[in-house]
Design an enzyme around this catalytic site. Structure first.
Site, short mmCIF file in Angstrom:
data_model
loop_
_atom_site.label_atom_id
_atom_site.label_comp_id
_atom_site.label_asym_id
_atom_site.label_seq_id
_atom_site.Cartn_x
_atom_site.Cartn_y
_atom_site.Cartn_z
CG ASP A 13 -50.30 -1.39 -14.43
OD1 ASP A 13 -51.39 -1.89 -14.70
OD2 ASP A 13 -49.97 -0.25 -14.81
CD GLU A 67 -42.59 -4.43 -7.73
OE1 GLU A 67 -42.96 -3.48 -7.01
OE2 GLU A 67 -42.15 -4.26 -8.87
CG ASP A 68 -45.24 -0.90 -5.50
OD1 ASP A 68 -45.03 -1.73 -6.42
OD2 ASP A 68 -44.91 0.29 -5.57
NE ARG A 81 -38.77 7.65 -4.84
CZ ARG A 81 -38.91 8.88 -5.29
NH1 ARG A 81 -39.16 9.88 -4.46
NH2 ARG A 81 -38.83 9.13 -6.57
NE ARG A 99 -43.37 8.03 -3.18
CZ ARG A 99 -43.28 7.19 -4.22
NH1 ARG A 99 -43.74 5.97 -4.11
NH2 ARG A 99 -42.73 7.57 -5.35
P1 IMP Z 1 -45.80 -2.43 -14.63
O1 IMP Z 1 -44.44 -2.53 -15.20
O2 IMP Z 1 -46.80 -1.93 -15.64
O3 IMP Z 1 -46.28 -3.66 -13.96
O4 IMP Z 1 -45.75 -1.25 -13.60
C1 IMP Z 1 -45.46 -1.43 -12.31
C2 IMP Z 1 -45.06 -0.13 -11.67
O5 IMP Z 1 -45.85 0.97 -12.13
C3 IMP Z 1 -45.33 -0.24 -10.19
O6 IMP Z 1 -44.19 -0.74 -9.53
C4 IMP Z 1 -45.64 1.18 -9.84
O7 IMP Z 1 -44.47 1.89 -9.56
C5 IMP Z 1 -46.29 1.75 -11.07
N1 IMP Z 1 -47.76 1.64 -10.97
C6 IMP Z 1 -48.56 0.86 -11.73
N2 IMP Z 1 -49.85 1.02 -11.40
C7 IMP Z 1 -49.86 1.93 -10.40
C8 IMP Z 1 -50.92 2.51 -9.62
O8 IMP Z 1 -52.12 2.22 -9.75
N3 IMP Z 1 -50.54 3.42 -8.68
C9 IMP Z 1 -49.25 3.76 -8.47
N4 IMP Z 1 -48.24 3.24 -9.18
C10 IMP Z 1 -48.54 2.33 -10.14
MG MG Z 2 -42.97 0.16 -8.00
#
Ligand code: IMP
Ligand code: MG
Length: 297
Positions: free
Chosen positions: A221, A217-218, A165, A283
C-alpha cells in the site's frame, strides 16, 4: 418474448428492465457482485419444426460466457417447472454441445461454489461491494508468477519469507506451483502509529545469512511496512533479497520500493479475501473483493 410478458404478469413487484421476472433480476445482481459476465436471453434454440417452420423454441434467461453456460431461472411454481424441464431436456437432446442449467434460487450458490466462488453469497458479505479478482484469475496469475520465479531462482534454493497473516493463501498457492527446491519461513509483525512503526512479533526460524531470500507479500500500500521488513531482513545478511507482492496499490505509494514480481496492480480500494482481512474477517474468501466505501470513513 410474449411468453416472458405473460410470465411476468401476476408478480407483485415489477422487475427492472430488461428482466421479465424478479428472480432473474436477483440472479443478475448476484452475478454482478461476483464479476461474472452475463447476457440476458441472447439466443433462442428451435426445438420443434413443422416443415421448415419453427413451432417451438426455447430462450434460456441467461448466457454466462465465463462459464460457457446457459441458465434458466426457475421459481417454485410446479406447473411451469414441468414445462421448463421438458424444454431443457429437449434442448440437451438436440444440442448436446450446449451446456444449460435449470437453476432454483438456492442452487445459484451451489453452482458458484462449484466454479470456485466459495460458499458465501452476497448476503453473507454485506460489507463487501463486489469481487475485484475472481478465483480463477488469481490462480492463473499465481501460476505465472511461479514460472517467473522458477526461472530466476533455478539452482539457488531460495527461502520464501511470508509476512503473517495476510499472506497465507498466496504463499500456500505460490509454493505449490514452484517445481524447484525451496524453503519457507514466516515473520509476524504488528504495525501501529502514524510513523509506521513496525514491531516484529515473530522473527524467522531459519538463518538466512548467505541465502537467496524472496519476501512474499500480500499487498503493498504505502510501502512503509515493506520498507521496515526489508531493512529487518537485509540486516540478516542474505545473498540476495527480492520482493514478490500479489497486489500493488501503486497510487498510494509513499515509499519507493522495487517490486520484482507483482500479481496485480489494483485501484485505491480497500480489499479483502484470499488471506486479506477487514477487522479480521473475510480472509477465507477464495477471491479478492472490495469493501464498501462508507465503512472506511
Ligand atoms: P503499507 O505499509 O501501507 O504498505 O501497508 C501494508 C499492509 O497494510 C499490508 O501488509 C496489509 O496488512 C495492510 N493493508 C493495506 N491495504 C490493505 C487492503 O486493501 N486490505 C487489507 N489490508 C491492507
Ligand atoms: Mg500484511
Amino acid at each position: 418474448m410474449a411468453k416472458k410478458a405473460q410470465r411476468a404478469k401476476g408478480q407483485d413487484a415489477r422487475p427492472p428492465e430488461p428482466f421479465a421476472h424478479p428472480a432473474e433480476a436477483e440472479l443478475a445482481r448476484i452475478l454482478d457482485f461476483y464479476g461474472i459476465r452475463w447476457e440476458y436471453e441472447p439466443h433462442s434454440f428451435p426445438l420443434r419444426w413443422e416443415g421448415d417452420r419453427v413451432v417451438e423454441a426455447f430462450t434460456p434467461d441467461f448466457y454466462l460466457p465465463d462459464l460457457d453456460l446457459y441458465v434458466e431461472v426457475t421459481t417454485l411454481r410446479g406447473g411451469l417447472n414441468t414445462e421448463k424441464n421438458r424444454k431443457v431436456r429437449l434442448l440437451r437432446q438436440l444440442y448436446p454441445q450446449v451446456r444449460v442449467k435449470l437453476l432454483k434460487r438456492r442452487d445459484v450458490f451451489r453452482l458458484l461454489a462449484k466454479y470456485g466462488y466459495g460458499p458465501l453469497g452476497p448476503d453473507d458479505m454485506p460489507e463487501l461491494d463486489r469481487v475485484l479478482i475472481p478465483p480463477q484469475k488469481l490462480q492463473e496469475r499465481v501460476a505465472e508468477l511461479a514460472k517467473a520465479i522458477e526461472e530466476d531462482y533455478r539452482h539457488l534454493e531460495p527461502v520464501l519469507v511470508g509476512v503473517l497473516r495476510g499472506v497465507i493463501c498466496f504463499m500456500a498457492d505460490l509454493m505449490r506451483q514452484l517445481t524447484i527446491p525451496i524453503t519457507v519461513d514466516f515473520l509476524a509483525i504488528s504495525s501501529y502509529g502514524q510513523g509506521g512503526a513496525v514491531r516484529i512479533l515473530k522473527d524467522l526460524d531459519e538463518d538466512v545469512r548467505g541465502r537467496h531470500v524472496l519476501l512474499v507479500e500480500d499487498i503493498v500500500d504505502t510501502g512503509i511496512t515493506l520498507r521496515k521488513v526489508l531493512d529487518h531482513l537485509e540486516a540478516k545478511g542474505p545473498a540476495s533479497l527480492r520482493v514478490c507482492a500479489l497486489l500493488d496499490k501503486r497510487a498510494r505509494r509513499l515509499v519507493d520500493i522495487p517490486l520484482h514480481y507483482v500479481g496485480f496492480e489494483i485501484p485505491d480500494e480497500f480489499v479483502v479475501g484470499y488471506g486479506l482481512d477487514f477487522r479480521q474477517r473475510y480472509r477465507n474468501l477464495p477471491f479478492i473483493a472490495i469493501v464498501k466505501h462508507h465503512l472506511l470513513a
